[in-house]
Design a protein around this motif. Structure first.
Motif, PDB file in Angstrom:
ATOM      1  N   THR A 141       0.826  -1.211   0.000  1.00 42.60           N
ATOM      2  CA  THR A 141       0.000   0.000   0.000  1.00 42.60           C
ATOM      3  C   THR A 141       0.858   1.257   0.000  1.00 42.60           C
ATOM      4  O   THR A 141       0.605   2.201  -0.783  1.00 42.60           O
ATOM      5  CB  THR A 141      -0.936  -0.001   1.227  1.00 42.60           C
ATOM      6  OG1 THR A 141      -1.755  -1.171   1.197  1.00 42.60           O
ATOM      7  CG2 THR A 141      -1.824   1.242   1.248  1.00 42.60           C
ATOM      8  N   ARG A 156      -9.328   4.780  -2.900  1.00 42.99           N
ATOM      9  CA  ARG A 156      -9.633   4.004  -1.688  1.00 42.99           C
ATOM     10  C   ARG A 156      -8.667   2.828  -1.502  1.00 42.99           C
ATOM     11  O   ARG A 156      -8.198   2.242  -2.482  1.00 42.99           O
ATOM     12  CB  ARG A 156     -11.064   3.460  -1.732  1.00 42.99           C
ATOM     13  CG  ARG A 156     -12.139   4.544  -1.665  1.00 42.99           C
ATOM     14  CD  ARG A 156     -13.534   3.962  -1.501  1.00 42.99           C
ATOM     15  NE  ARG A 156     -14.520   5.023  -1.339  1.00 42.99           N
ATOM     16  CZ  ARG A 156     -15.785   4.833  -0.986  1.00 42.99           C
ATOM     17  NH1 ARG A 156     -16.231   3.601  -0.745  1.00 42.99           N
ATOM     18  NH2 ARG A 156     -16.610   5.850  -0.843  1.00 42.99           N
ATOM     19  N   VAL A 158      -8.839  -0.771   0.565  1.00 48.60           N
ATOM     20  CA  VAL A 158      -9.765  -1.685   1.236  1.00 48.60           C
ATOM     21  C   VAL A 158      -8.969  -2.853   1.814  1.00 48.60           C
ATOM     22  O   VAL A 158      -8.278  -3.564   1.086  1.00 48.60           O
ATOM     23  CB  VAL A 158     -10.828  -2.210   0.247  1.00 48.60           C
ATOM     24  CG1 VAL A 158     -11.754  -3.212   0.938  1.00 48.60           C
ATOM     25  CG2 VAL A 158     -11.624  -1.045  -0.353  1.00 48.60           C
ATOM     26  N   ASN A 159      -9.056  -3.036   3.118  1.00 45.75           N
ATOM     27  CA  ASN A 159      -8.349  -4.115   3.799  1.00 45.75           C
ATOM     28  C   ASN A 159      -9.345  -5.167   4.274  1.00 45.75           C
ATOM     29  O   ASN A 159     -10.183  -4.895   5.143  1.00 45.75           O
ATOM     30  CB  ASN A 159      -7.565  -3.549   4.996  1.00 45.75           C
ATOM     31  CG  ASN A 159      -6.443  -2.630   4.555  1.00 45.75           C
ATOM     32  OD1 ASN A 159      -5.606  -3.005   3.735  1.00 45.75           O
ATOM     33  ND2 ASN A 159      -6.413  -1.402   5.089  1.00 45.75           N
ATOM     34  N   ASN A 196      -5.137  -5.615  10.256  1.00 50.10           N
ATOM     35  CA  ASN A 196      -5.810  -5.087   9.070  1.00 50.10           C
ATOM     36  C   ASN A 196      -6.727  -3.915   9.422  1.00 50.10           C
ATOM     37  O   ASN A 196      -6.803  -2.918   8.696  1.00 50.10           O
ATOM     38  CB  ASN A 196      -6.648  -6.173   8.390  1.00 50.10           C
ATOM     39  CG  ASN A 196      -5.850  -7.323   7.832  1.00 50.10           C
ATOM     40  OD1 ASN A 196      -6.353  -8.439   7.751  1.00 50.10           O
ATOM     41  ND2 ASN A 196      -4.608  -7.090   7.428  1.00 50.10           N
ATOM     42  N   SER A 200      -6.219   0.338   8.572  1.00 51.65           N
ATOM     43  CA  SER A 200      -7.197   1.245   7.964  1.00 51.65           C
ATOM     44  C   SER A 200      -7.433   2.476   8.825  1.00 51.65           C
ATOM     45  O   SER A 200      -7.607   3.583   8.314  1.00 51.65           O
ATOM     46  CB  SER A 200      -8.525   0.518   7.710  1.00 51.65           C
ATOM     47  OG  SER A 200      -8.466  -0.226   6.512  1.00 51.65           O
ATOM     48  N   ALA A 204      -6.657   6.157   7.340  1.00 51.33           N
ATOM     49  CA  ALA A 204      -7.715   7.165   7.291  1.00 51.33           C
ATOM     50  C   ALA A 204      -7.245   8.490   7.878  1.00 51.33           C
ATOM     51  O   ALA A 204      -7.501   9.563   7.321  1.00 51.33           O
ATOM     52  CB  ALA A 204      -8.949   6.661   8.033  1.00 51.33           C
ATOM     53  N   SER A 214      -9.885   4.846   3.476  1.00 52.39           N
ATOM     54  CA  SER A 214      -9.560   3.446   3.735  1.00 52.39           C
ATOM     55  C   SER A 214     -10.616   2.812   4.625  1.00 52.39           C
ATOM     56  O   SER A 214     -11.160   3.471   5.525  1.00 52.39           O
ATOM     57  CB  SER A 214      -8.184   3.336   4.398  1.00 52.39           C
ATOM     58  OG  SER A 214      -7.843   1.971   4.613  1.00 52.39           O
ATOM     59  N   TYR A 215     -10.887   1.535   4.363  1.00 53.87           N
ATOM     60  CA  TYR A 215     -11.880   0.786   5.134  1.00 53.87           C
ATOM     61  C   TYR A 215     -11.373  -0.633   5.364  1.00 53.87           C
ATOM     62  O   TYR A 215     -10.598  -1.169   4.576  1.00 53.87           O
ATOM     63  CB  TYR A 215     -13.216   0.712   4.375  1.00 53.87           C
ATOM     64  CG  TYR A 215     -13.722   2.057   3.929  1.00 53.87           C
ATOM     65  CD1 TYR A 215     -14.480   2.862   4.777  1.00 53.87           C
ATOM     66  CD2 TYR A 215     -13.385   2.554   2.672  1.00 53.87           C
ATOM     67  CE1 TYR A 215     -14.908   4.117   4.384  1.00 53.87           C
ATOM     68  CE2 TYR A 215     -13.805   3.817   2.271  1.00 53.87           C
ATOM     69  CZ  TYR A 215     -14.560   4.599   3.126  1.00 53.87           C
ATOM     70  OH  TYR A 215     -14.964   5.859   2.734  1.00 53.87           O
ATOM     71  N   SER A 216     -11.816  -1.239   6.451  1.00 58.32           N
ATOM     72  CA  SER A 216     -11.579  -2.663   6.692  1.00 58.32           C
ATOM     73  C   SER A 216     -12.944  -3.335   6.786  1.00 58.32           C
ATOM     74  O   SER A 216     -13.973  -2.658   6.942  1.00 58.32           O
ATOM     75  CB  SER A 216     -10.768  -2.877   7.971  1.00 58.32           C
ATOM     76  OG  SER A 216     -11.444  -2.346   9.093  1.00 58.32           O
ATOM     77  N   SER A 276     -14.290   7.253   6.674  1.00 54.74           N
ATOM     78  CA  SER A 276     -13.018   6.603   6.385  1.00 54.74           C
ATOM     79  C   SER A 276     -12.418   6.052   7.672  1.00 54.74           C
ATOM     80  O   SER A 276     -12.468   6.693   8.725  1.00 54.74           O
ATOM     81  CB  SER A 276     -12.042   7.596   5.752  1.00 54.74           C
ATOM     82  OG  SER A 276     -10.821   6.969   5.409  1.00 54.74           O
ATOM     83  N   GLY A 277     -11.854   4.863   7.587  1.00 53.15           N
ATOM     84  CA  GLY A 277     -11.314   4.191   8.768  1.00 53.15           C
ATOM     85  C   GLY A 277     -12.279   3.219   9.402  1.00 53.15           C
ATOM     86  O   GLY A 277     -11.911   2.472  10.315  1.00 53.15           O
TER      87      GLY A 277
END
Length: 315
Positions: A141, A156, A158-159, A196, A200, A204, A214-216, A276-277
């Motif tokens: 990343t 974005r 994505v994790n 993970n 994120s 974020a 970013s999102y998990s 985000s996050g």
């Protein structure tokens, strides 16, 4: 009320946001045929993206997915890049190939993972699940950050995590379980999945000014994938007992198509712009345990990860 729920499929989510796919470039790790990443890639192909890059260990296992993408969307550039996420050298080589292949990355989906393995160390001397599931993606990343920035605001990361993060926090003082002496493969898997989520959280915060989100997420209990195909059958009673001991509800089983939905929502849903996050479950924001949402832990993990890969990343 959200339009998405447990039964939503990846195609359902794509159909709600086709404009978020057309002309964009997606990078997905872990996309062998029959797996979650493949299901995500095939659903996205219906939107005629500019490119889908699939990163994995075996071109043979990814080739059928590339062919299906090309069949669905002949204009989409479908490309395989070899990577072993347990090796930082391999990750660096893969990142360099991504860099040479595309001018931007709109969405990076860190999907690949290993689970329930015997104790082993990566070349960087970290427990293999932590190394492959987190450290490899951390390095990838950050090396691809210029390409994410080139995509502009709205890119974005994505994790793909798991509800099994509840099996264990990041053991900051002993990520290797006393060099295997205190090893429990499920606690180690939980540690990697917690990482993970924390990754994120950190991304974020660090990337908010750049407009990169970013999102998990927990994709669901998807037995159709090959994630557990190599596992010792003796491990199943152990993991079952851990669900009981930790008072965690066993996630209800999903199909591959249902399992891809939350990943695609994390990649596309504009309704998530302001969170985000966040950690997602069934395509919606879900609460996590404090150790997985703590900004202090997220920063500690970032520092530890930089030390392991031997490089600092500041944003």
């Amino acid at each position: 009320m959200s339009r998405f729920d447990f039964s939503t499929t990846g195609s359902d989510v794509f159909a709600a946001f086709p404009e978020q796919v057309a002309g964009k470039t997606f990078v997905i790790t872990g996309a062998s045929t029959g797996g979650l990443g493949a299901s995500v890639a095939i659903a996205l192909a219906a939107g005629n993206p500019a490119a889908i890059l699939l990163l994995g260990r075996s071109e043979h296992k990814v080739s059928p997915v590339l062919k299906e993408i090309e069949h669905i969307s002949p204009s989409t550039r479908a490309h395989f890049i070899k990577v072993d996420l347990a090796s930082c050298a391999s990750v660096r080589a893969a990142a360099a190939e991504v860099d040479a292949t595309v001018s931007k990355v709109d969405v990076l989906i860190n999907n690949a993972g290993i689970m329930g393995v015997k104790f082993a160390l990566t070349p960087e001397n970290v427990e293999s699940q932590f190394g492959a599931n987190h450290i490899g993606h951390f390095l990838l990343t950050n090396l691809l950050m210029p390409k994410l920035e080139a995509a502009g605001k709205g890119a974005r990361v994505v994790n793909v995590s798991s509800a099994m993060y509840q099996f264990g926090p990041v053991r900051f003082d002993d990520i290797n379980f006393s060099n295997g002496e205190k090893f429990n493969t499920w606690e180690a898997y939980g540690q990697s999945k917690t990482a993970n989520i924390l990754f994120s959280v950190a991304l974020a915060k660090k990337l908010a000014g750049k407009g990169i989100r970013s999102y998990s997420l927990h994709p669901g209990n998807i037995q159709a994938t090959k994630l557990s195909s190599h596992m010792d059958p003796a491990e199943w009673p152990i993991v079952g007992a851990m669900f009981v001991e930790k008072k965690i509800a066993m996630p209800k089983e999903k199909t591959l198509e249902q399992g891809s939905a939350t990943t695609i929502a994390a990649a596309l849903d504009p309704g998530l712009d302001g969170v985000s996050g966040a950690f997602l479950d069934d395509c919606n924001v879900a609460e996590t345990l404090e150790y997985a949402s703590s900004e202090e832990n997220a920063e500690k993990l970032w520092t530890l990860s930089e030390k392991i890969v031997g490089e600092k990343f500041s944003y």
